[in-house]
Write a protein that holds these residues in place. Sequence first.
Motif, PDB file in Angstrom:
ATOM      1  N   MET A  79       0.834  -1.207   0.000  1.00 40.83           N
ATOM      2  CA  MET A  79       0.000   0.000   0.000  1.00 40.83           C
ATOM      3  C   MET A  79       0.866   1.252   0.000  1.00 40.83           C
ATOM      4  SD  MET A  79      -2.567   1.235   3.040  1.00 40.83           S
ATOM      5  CE  MET A  79      -2.688   2.992   3.388  1.00 40.83           C
ATOM      6  N   LYS A  80       0.451   2.243  -0.747  1.00 44.84           N
ATOM      7  CA  LYS A  80       1.139   3.522  -0.727  1.00 44.84           C
ATOM      8  C   LYS A  80       1.003   4.169   0.645  1.00 44.84           C
ATOM      9  CE  LYS A  80       0.238   4.827  -5.560  1.00 44.84           C
ATOM     10  NZ  LYS A  80      -0.412   5.850  -6.433  1.00 44.84           N
ATOM     11  N   LYS A  81       2.004   4.947   1.005  1.00 42.72           N
ATOM     12  CA  LYS A  81       1.856   5.796   2.176  1.00 42.72           C
ATOM     13  C   LYS A  81       0.908   6.943   1.810  1.00 42.72           C
ATOM     14  CE  LYS A  81       6.209   4.944   4.602  1.00 42.72           C
ATOM     15  NZ  LYS A  81       6.546   3.693   3.942  1.00 42.72           N
ATOM     16  N   ILE A  82       0.007   7.283   2.726  1.00 47.53           N
ATOM     17  CA  ILE A  82      -0.944   8.372   2.495  1.00 47.53           C
ATOM     18  C   ILE A  82      -0.522   9.549   3.355  1.00 47.53           C
ATOM     19  CG2 ILE A  82      -3.343   9.111   2.681  1.00 47.53           C
ATOM     20  CD1 ILE A  82      -4.135   6.148   2.329  1.00 47.53           C
ATOM     21  N   ILE A  83      -0.283  10.682   2.725  1.00 49.30           N
ATOM     22  CA  ILE A  83       0.214  11.868   3.425  1.00 49.30           C
ATOM     23  C   ILE A  83      -0.763  13.013   3.216  1.00 49.30           C
ATOM     24  CG2 ILE A  83       2.084  13.548   3.596  1.00 49.30           C
ATOM     25  CD1 ILE A  83       3.916  11.309   2.445  1.00 49.30           C
ATOM     26  N   PHE A  84      -1.338  13.468   4.302  1.00 43.15           N
ATOM     27  CA  PHE A  84      -2.279  14.588   4.266  1.00 43.15           C
ATOM     28  C   PHE A  84      -1.604  15.823   4.850  1.00 43.15           C
ATOM     29  CE2 PHE A  84      -6.044  16.606   6.657  1.00 43.15           C
ATOM     30  CZ  PHE A  84      -6.258  17.534   5.638  1.00 43.15           C
ATOM     31  N   LEU A  85      -1.362  16.805   4.003  1.00 42.38           N
ATOM     32  CA  LEU A  85      -0.779  18.079   4.431  1.00 42.38           C
ATOM     33  C   LEU A  85      -1.931  18.979   4.889  1.00 42.38           C
ATOM     34  CD1 LEU A  85       1.677  18.535   1.422  1.00 42.38           C
ATOM     35  CD2 LEU A  85       2.171  17.492   3.658  1.00 42.38           C
ATOM     36  N   HIS A  86      -2.140  18.976   6.186  1.00 42.88           N
ATOM     37  CA  HIS A  86      -3.318  19.631   6.759  1.00 42.88           C
ATOM     38  C   HIS A  86      -3.059  21.098   7.054  1.00 42.88           C
ATOM     39  CE1 HIS A  86      -6.109  20.027  10.526  1.00 42.88           C
ATOM     40  NE2 HIS A  86      -6.576  20.700   9.481  1.00 42.88           N
ATOM     41  N   ILE A  87      -3.818  21.956   6.406  1.00 40.12           N
ATOM     42  CA  ILE A  87      -3.807  23.387   6.679  1.00 40.12           C
ATOM     43  C   ILE A  87      -4.952  23.677   7.649  1.00 40.12           C
ATOM     44  CG2 ILE A  87      -4.157  25.672   5.644  1.00 40.12           C
ATOM     45  CD1 ILE A  87      -2.984  24.414   3.058  1.00 40.12           C
ATOM     46  N   PRO A  88      -4.700  24.477   8.695  1.00 38.57           N
ATOM     47  CA  PRO A  88      -5.765  24.725   9.685  1.00 38.57           C
ATOM     48  C   PRO A  88      -7.070  25.211   9.059  1.00 38.57           C
ATOM     49  CG  PRO A  88      -3.676  25.577  10.490  1.00 38.57           C
ATOM     50  CD  PRO A  88      -3.439  25.132   9.072  1.00 38.57           C
ATOM     51  N   LYS A  89      -8.172  24.640   9.549  1.00 38.65           N
ATOM     52  CA  LYS A  89      -9.535  24.987   9.156  1.00 38.65           C
ATOM     53  C   LYS A  89      -9.850  24.622   7.712  1.00 38.65           C
ATOM     54  CE  LYS A  89     -11.830  25.859  11.715  1.00 38.65           C
ATOM     55  NZ  LYS A  89     -12.443  24.780  12.555  1.00 38.65           N
TER      56      LYS A  89
END
Length: 260
Positions: free
Chosen positions: A1-11
């Motif tokens: 499985m690919k690594k899943i990376i979520f670049l979370h910006i506030p709100k």
Amino acid sequence: MKKIIFLHIPKTAGQSVHHFFETSFKKNEIFPGRVNRQLAQYSIEEMNNYKIFSGHLDWDIMENLQGPKYTFTILRDPKERIFSFYFYTRNKAKKLTKEELNAPQNQGMKATLELTPDQYFCDETITLRSFIDNNYDNFYTFYFAGRRYQSRSEMVPKIGEDNVFRSMNNVVSLAIENLKTLDNVYNITNWENLFSDIKDFTPQLEIPKEKYHVNKGNGLNIIDRINELKKIGATEKTFEKINQFCKYDNIIYNQIIQKG
């Protein structure tokens, strides 16, 4: 499985996305660090043992992870994001005790209660000026150009004096080009498309039937937010500054989201 990376910006629906991860993947698959200071507790080798990364994380560190990756972010109308971030922070501050408010890590929240909007957004003399500007001032532009949460403070001194950052137009262009290298950039209105996109490479994943909305706002629109700010003392000074804080982010949002 690919690594899943979520670049979370506030709100930008980040808590909802993370809730989806927590209910769809095993606990030992999800990297426990949600903010940059927690990354320092792990080596890249240790981080490579996880499959899901979700939080306010420096993009350049995430790129060091080994193996195939699915990296994405979510954008929101820049002015809506600023209003939401400010009132979310202010509402959190109201729930803290006096002792909690005085803690060093909560000074940003405390400022939303103790400072007028004009002071908070515009006063160059307050001690939290750099902290506030780093969170509000064209955040998309600086974060995606520099690929770091502290990119604004690192880049602003170089603008006009550095070959790479000759002008803000160069910074905007760099941010747009970097954004285009992500596997996906969702809008806050369609982020749930993530479910089916991830299923393409995680066939065992069950697409959730329920709606994921954690920390969802109270449905107020921009006009409502403007009126709220006016009630607590905001003058045209505040709204002019917020427009400046959105100037370059609006270009990016229009290029990436509205024009596709």
